[in-house]
Design an enzyme around this catalytic site. Structure first.
Site, PDB file in Angstrom:
ATOM      1  N   THR A  31       5.645   1.044 136.411  1.00  0.00           N
ATOM      2  CA  THR A  31       6.327   0.324 135.154  1.00  0.00           C
ATOM      3  C   THR A  31       6.495  -0.993 135.413  1.00  0.00           C
ATOM      4  OG1 THR A  31       7.608   2.439 134.690  1.00  0.00           O
ATOM      5  CG2 THR A  31       8.469   0.616 133.396  1.00  0.00           C
ATOM      6  N   THR A  58       5.245   0.958 130.301  1.00  0.00           N
ATOM      7  CA  THR A  58       4.818   1.901 131.375  1.00  0.00           C
ATOM      8  C   THR A  58       3.719   2.669 131.243  1.00  0.00           C
ATOM      9  OG1 THR A  58       5.825   3.467 133.181  1.00  0.00           O
ATOM     10  CG2 THR A  58       6.524   3.744 130.770  1.00  0.00           C
ATOM     11  N   GLU A  92       3.165  10.345 130.928  1.00  0.00           N
ATOM     12  CA  GLU A  92       4.632  10.283 130.502  1.00  0.00           C
ATOM     13  C   GLU A  92       5.333  11.717 130.029  1.00  0.00           C
ATOM     14  OE1 GLU A  92       6.856   7.094 131.093  1.00  0.00           O
ATOM     15  OE2 GLU A  92       5.025   6.649 130.420  1.00  0.00           O
TER      16      GLU A  92
HETATM   17  N1  GLU Z   1       8.640   6.993 133.061  1.00  0.00           N
HETATM   18  C1  GLU Z   1       9.772   6.474 133.310  1.00  0.00           C
HETATM   19  C2  GLU Z   1      10.691   6.285 132.437  1.00  0.00           C
HETATM   20  O1  GLU Z   1      10.363   6.394 131.334  1.00  0.00           O
HETATM   21  C3  GLU Z   1       9.310   5.078 134.026  1.00  0.00           C
HETATM   22  C4  GLU Z   1       8.634   5.300 135.079  1.00  0.00           C
HETATM   23  C5  GLU Z   1       8.805   4.347 136.205  1.00  0.00           C
HETATM   24  O2  GLU Z   1       9.450   3.152 136.002  1.00  0.00           O
HETATM   25  O3  GLU Z   1       8.308   4.488 137.182  1.00  0.00           O
HETATM   26  O4  GLU Z   1      11.747   6.131 132.473  1.00  0.00           O
END
Ligand code: GLU
Length: 620
Positions: free
Chosen positions: A424, A442, A463
């Site tokens: 991200t 992200t 995701e």
């Molecule tokens: N998928 C994560 C989220 O939406 C973010 C991924 C990350 O920061 O590594 O919280």
């Protein structure tokens, strides 16, 4: 050259044919590109102070792309989209049109804060058993799920960009993409972070033919100092510039995205099994990125705005701040301040894991979780002389008293393992009119699902693995189980703080679930512990997420406060490796609006190799 105001991209999905996609287009230049000859790297300054607008991101190229837009008359929203599009080029493992994110916007004219939910959504075919292996009846391993078409959700980034530009911007999509097109065409200089993130992914990238071709030229990660070009992505952006977002949402590009997830483009005889996904072009055509109200809490007289569900960022940072409001958090007692920070975060995470998911699918108590009363109810758990045994049980925001039994001495909750990645990226922008954007985007894991859309130069997200694969607590409803069209719970916490109704701070970070603690810690550092924004971002970090021990960076473990915290019963472990030489938590960027009217833009001095801050008219 001045950017012309207010132009909308037209949607011509129906007109876009596969034949059009095969041509290479030349987009007219809207603004000078940030990459000099041979992709020379613009300045990488972690801090900049001045006037006329600001940008901070993890990349000098992306920051420059945003700055160029500001310098040519664009506003903060225009600059944010340009910066994001450039991050899709230089941070392809963390951002891009294959992923999603959340954007917070302060409108200087209306003095209102709005957000865009650009979170990826589940396909129509999704159901609760999405990640259950039919052969075993058991949940897939996290890695098997990540490296599969099942992990790919409908991407939301492009829709976020066009929604933001249409509603609040002044430039066209074409103009906003131009900086990214220039960088992708001319190339950027590979730094140690890009090199190590590629190396970290080499085993799985080598299994997917278009990913190996693009990111492992000659079979190895691009060497540090080499110039990396992505002509496929340059062409994809040019096509989007010409045909608009309909090419993606309802057009040929969307079909290619679905086809890639349905038929993972592996090499012949792969040694890893990439399960096919079920996302369709119709799923992609039906996607929307709604403008929605922010979460709001008042912390010591300041108005703190962030993202409502499906992110847990706003409710969890907000609840922790509401808990902390009941204590004196002061620099004169650093041990106590850090103790309170850890404990408030622990309690807020217990509630987050139990209550937060996509609010279109269950009754998520956003208002209650962010209420001052609930923070007060939960604060009674905290003792200044001892540490709460983890895991703490969630409260019940629907009950009077928040369902909290005080005091609590034994662990009563259920432990929970975070599966979010450490990928991200976060950016912040402001302009001379006073508009502000705080935007986290992200593709989930560093490198997403590892699947590049063939010939298009961008990776698809994973995701959907942010859903719980099976119910977290036996017999307790789980608001974060997969379902058709549902959005998985996020931790992204792009935040804007107002003081007396005017922008004061904008901040955010990557880091999976640690995003929440990083944003919280930066706010505590800045608002309570007497640090300026630069120091608040640079300070060593710890992350307590209702686990038995608190994860910490090496520098945090060397703080003089550690013995005092341990004497209170706190325990620490080193944060997990993040692909960089030392374990890191987060990679934040922020803005602070100073009393004299100047803006300070701040990025990391060291994490992720250091970020880049810039202002239109620098005074420092
Ligand atoms: N998928 C994560 C989220 O939406 C973010 C991924 C990350 O920061 O590594 O919280």
């Amino acid at each position: 050259m001045t950017i012309s105001r207010r132009r909308r991209s037209t949607t011509v999905a129906a007109l876009v044919t596969a034949a059009a996609l095969t041509g290479t287009l030349t987009a007219a230049r809207a603004a000078p590109g940030p990459a000099g000859p041979g992709g020379a790297q613009p300045p990488r300054n972690p801090v900049a102070t001045g006037y006329g607008g600001a940008v901070a991101s993890v990349s000098p190229y992306a920051t420059q792309a945003g700055l160029d837009v500001l310098k040519h008359g664009g506003n903060a929203v225009d600059a944010a989209v340009a910066t994001a599009a450039a991050l899709g080029v230089v941070e392809p493992y963390s951002a891009g049109i294959g992923g999603g994110g959340f954007l917070v916007y302060y409108n200087a004219r209306t003095h209102k804060v709005s957000t865009i939910d650009g979170r990826e959504s589940g396909p129509a075919a999704m159901n609760t058993n999405w990640f259950i292996d039919p052969a075993t009846g058991q949940p897939l391993s996290f890695n098997d799920a990540v490296n599969s078409g099942l992990s790919v959700g409908v991407p939301g980034s492009l829709k976020t960009w066009t929604t933001a530009l249409q509603d609040w911007g002044t430039i066209s999509l074409k103009q906003a993409l131009q900086g990214g097109i220039d960088i992708a065409s001319k190339g950027f200089v590979v730094d140690p972070t890009f090199n190590s993130f590629t190396a970290m992914n080499q085993a799985r990238f080598s299994q997917i033919a278009p990913t190996a071709k693009l990111f492992l030229p000659g079979g190895a990660p691009p060497p540090v100092g080499s110039v990396f070009k992505n002509p496929d992505l340059a062409n994809t952006y040019k096509l989007l510039a010409k045909y608009g977002p309909g090419l993606f949402y309802g057009g040929e590009l969307g079909k290619e995205v679905a086809n890639t997830a349905q038929h993972p483009p592996t090499i012949p005889n792969p040694t890893m099994d990439f399960r096919p996904g079920k996302i369709t072009a119709t799923d992609i055509a039906g996607y929307s990125a709604p403008v929605q109200a922010p979460t709001h809490v008042n912390y010591k007289g300041l108005d703190v705005y962030s993202i409502a569900p499906p992110s847990s960022g706003g409710t969890t940072v907000g609840e922790a701040l509401n808990i902390l409001s009941n204590f004196d958090v002061t620099p004169t007692n650093q041990v106590q301040a850090l103790h309170l920070y850890d404990e408030a975060s622990k309690i807020a995470f217990a509630d987050r894991n139990r209550w937060v998911g996509d609010a279109n699918f269950s009754d998520v108590p956003t208002r209650q979780l962010t209420s001052a009363q609930y923070g007060k109810d939960r604060a009674c758990l905290i003792s200044p002389t001892s540490t709460l045994a983890s895991p703490v049980a969630p409260g019940n925001p629907f009950e009077p008293g928040g369902g909290t039994q005080c005091p609590s001495t034994a662990p009563t909750g259920t432990s929970y393992t975070d599966t979010e990645g450490m990928s991200t990226t976060h950016l912040v922008t402001s302009d001379k009119w006073g508009n502000v954007v705080s935007y986290t985007l992200t593709i989930e894991q560093t490198g997403g699902s590892a699947m590049t859309v063939p010939g298009r130069g961008f990776l698809l997200n994973n995701e959907m693995t942010d859903f719980d694969f099976s119910p977290l607590y036996p017999g307790v409803p789980d608001p974060n189980l997969p379902a058709a069209f549902k959005r998985p719970r996020s931790a992204m916490s792009p935040t804007i703080v107002l003081k007396d109704g005017r922008p004061f701070i904008a901040v955010g970070s990557p880091g999976g679930a640690t995003i929440i603690t990083t944003v919280l810690q930066i706010l505590v550092n800045r608002l309570d512990l007497g640090m300026n924004l630069e120091q608040a971002i640079a300070a060593p970090r710890a992350s307590q997420r209702n686990a038995g021990t608190t994860q910490a960076e090496p520098a945090f473990l060397n703080l003089p406060e550690i013995p005092g915290l341990e004497a209170l019963g706190e325990t620490f472990t080193l944060a997990p490796p993040s692909g960089t030489p030392t374990p890191e938590i987060g990679a934040a960027t922020g803005l602070e609006f100073l009393p004299n009217g100047a803006v300070e833009a701040a990025a990391e001095p060291a994490r992720r190799g250091g970020g880049a801050a810039a202002v239109v008219h620098p005074v420092r």
